[in-house]
Design an enzyme around this catalytic site. Sequence first.
Site, PDB file in Angstrom:
ATOM      1  N   HIS A 199      28.523 -76.248  90.565  1.00  0.00           N
ATOM      2  CA  HIS A 199      26.982 -76.472  90.576  1.00  0.00           C
ATOM      3  C   HIS A 199      26.697 -78.035  91.066  1.00  0.00           C
ATOM      4  O   HIS A 199      27.386 -78.962  91.159  1.00  0.00           O
ATOM      5  CB  HIS A 199      26.766 -76.229  89.000  1.00  0.00           C
ATOM      6  N   GLU A 208      24.823 -80.112  89.983  1.00  0.00           N
ATOM      7  CA  GLU A 208      24.775 -81.495  88.932  1.00  0.00           C
ATOM      8  C   GLU A 208      26.433 -82.142  89.090  1.00  0.00           C
ATOM      9  O   GLU A 208      26.303 -83.210  89.325  1.00  0.00           O
ATOM     10  CB  GLU A 208      24.407 -81.022  87.743  1.00  0.00           C
ATOM     11  N   CYS A 246      27.123 -77.598  82.609  1.00  0.00           N
ATOM     12  CA  CYS A 246      26.820 -78.794  83.409  1.00  0.00           C
ATOM     13  C   CYS A 246      26.171 -79.725  82.512  1.00  0.00           C
ATOM     14  O   CYS A 246      26.362 -81.007  82.588  1.00  0.00           O
ATOM     15  CB  CYS A 246      25.615 -78.369  84.581  1.00  0.00           C
ATOM     16  N   CYS A 258      22.864 -75.564  83.577  1.00  0.00           N
ATOM     17  CA  CYS A 258      23.228 -74.769  82.573  1.00  0.00           C
ATOM     18  C   CYS A 258      24.014 -75.385  81.581  1.00  0.00           C
ATOM     19  O   CYS A 258      24.052 -76.653  81.578  1.00  0.00           O
ATOM     20  CB  CYS A 258      24.043 -73.613  83.480  1.00  0.00           C
TER      21      CYS A 258
END
Length: 175
Positions: A48, A50, A82, A79
């Site tokens: 992801h 992040e 993360c 999410c």
Amino acid sequence: MDQDTFWSNFANKERKTYLCYEVELLDGNSWVLLEEGRGFLHNQLRRHAELCFLDRVPSWQLDPAKRYRVTWLLSWSPCTDCARDLVTFLQHNSHVSLRIFTARIYTYLKGYEEGLRSLQGAGAHLAIMTSTEFEHCWGTFVHNQGTPFEPWNGLDENSQEESMKLQRILQNEDN
DNA sequence: ATTTTCAAT
């Protein structure tokens, strides 16, 4: 980023997440952008956005004795997984504060509410992007060729709606 | 089907 990328990811929903960032140093009482402190990235396969950002943090060689502020403009909110990693990061890097402006809330993976609350609990500021942040995004990160930002229909309404959802989540109410 | 949800399951 190019204009199409902005429109499909920030104004519309795309199966991708874009993350624009600014890393600033506190100098006296003003924030100063670091060299190479501004940029954007998107998620990679099974990584992801992040976490892609966290990968970049060492490159700034932040001085633990100083204070920094990281601001994100995100197309989808973090999410749970993360959020957990970000909380860990913040706990280990108390010289860094994080402000997250997200275009919308990512509700696809379960537990996202708890993730957002844990981020707030770790001191991160969480907010939905308003026309102010979209305009900043357009003006700063997009090859806008001098074109002024044009808010799209429903921007304010959607922003307010997402914002209310976020407030409900952060206040631990059911939605 | 309430909508283009970081490929997750």
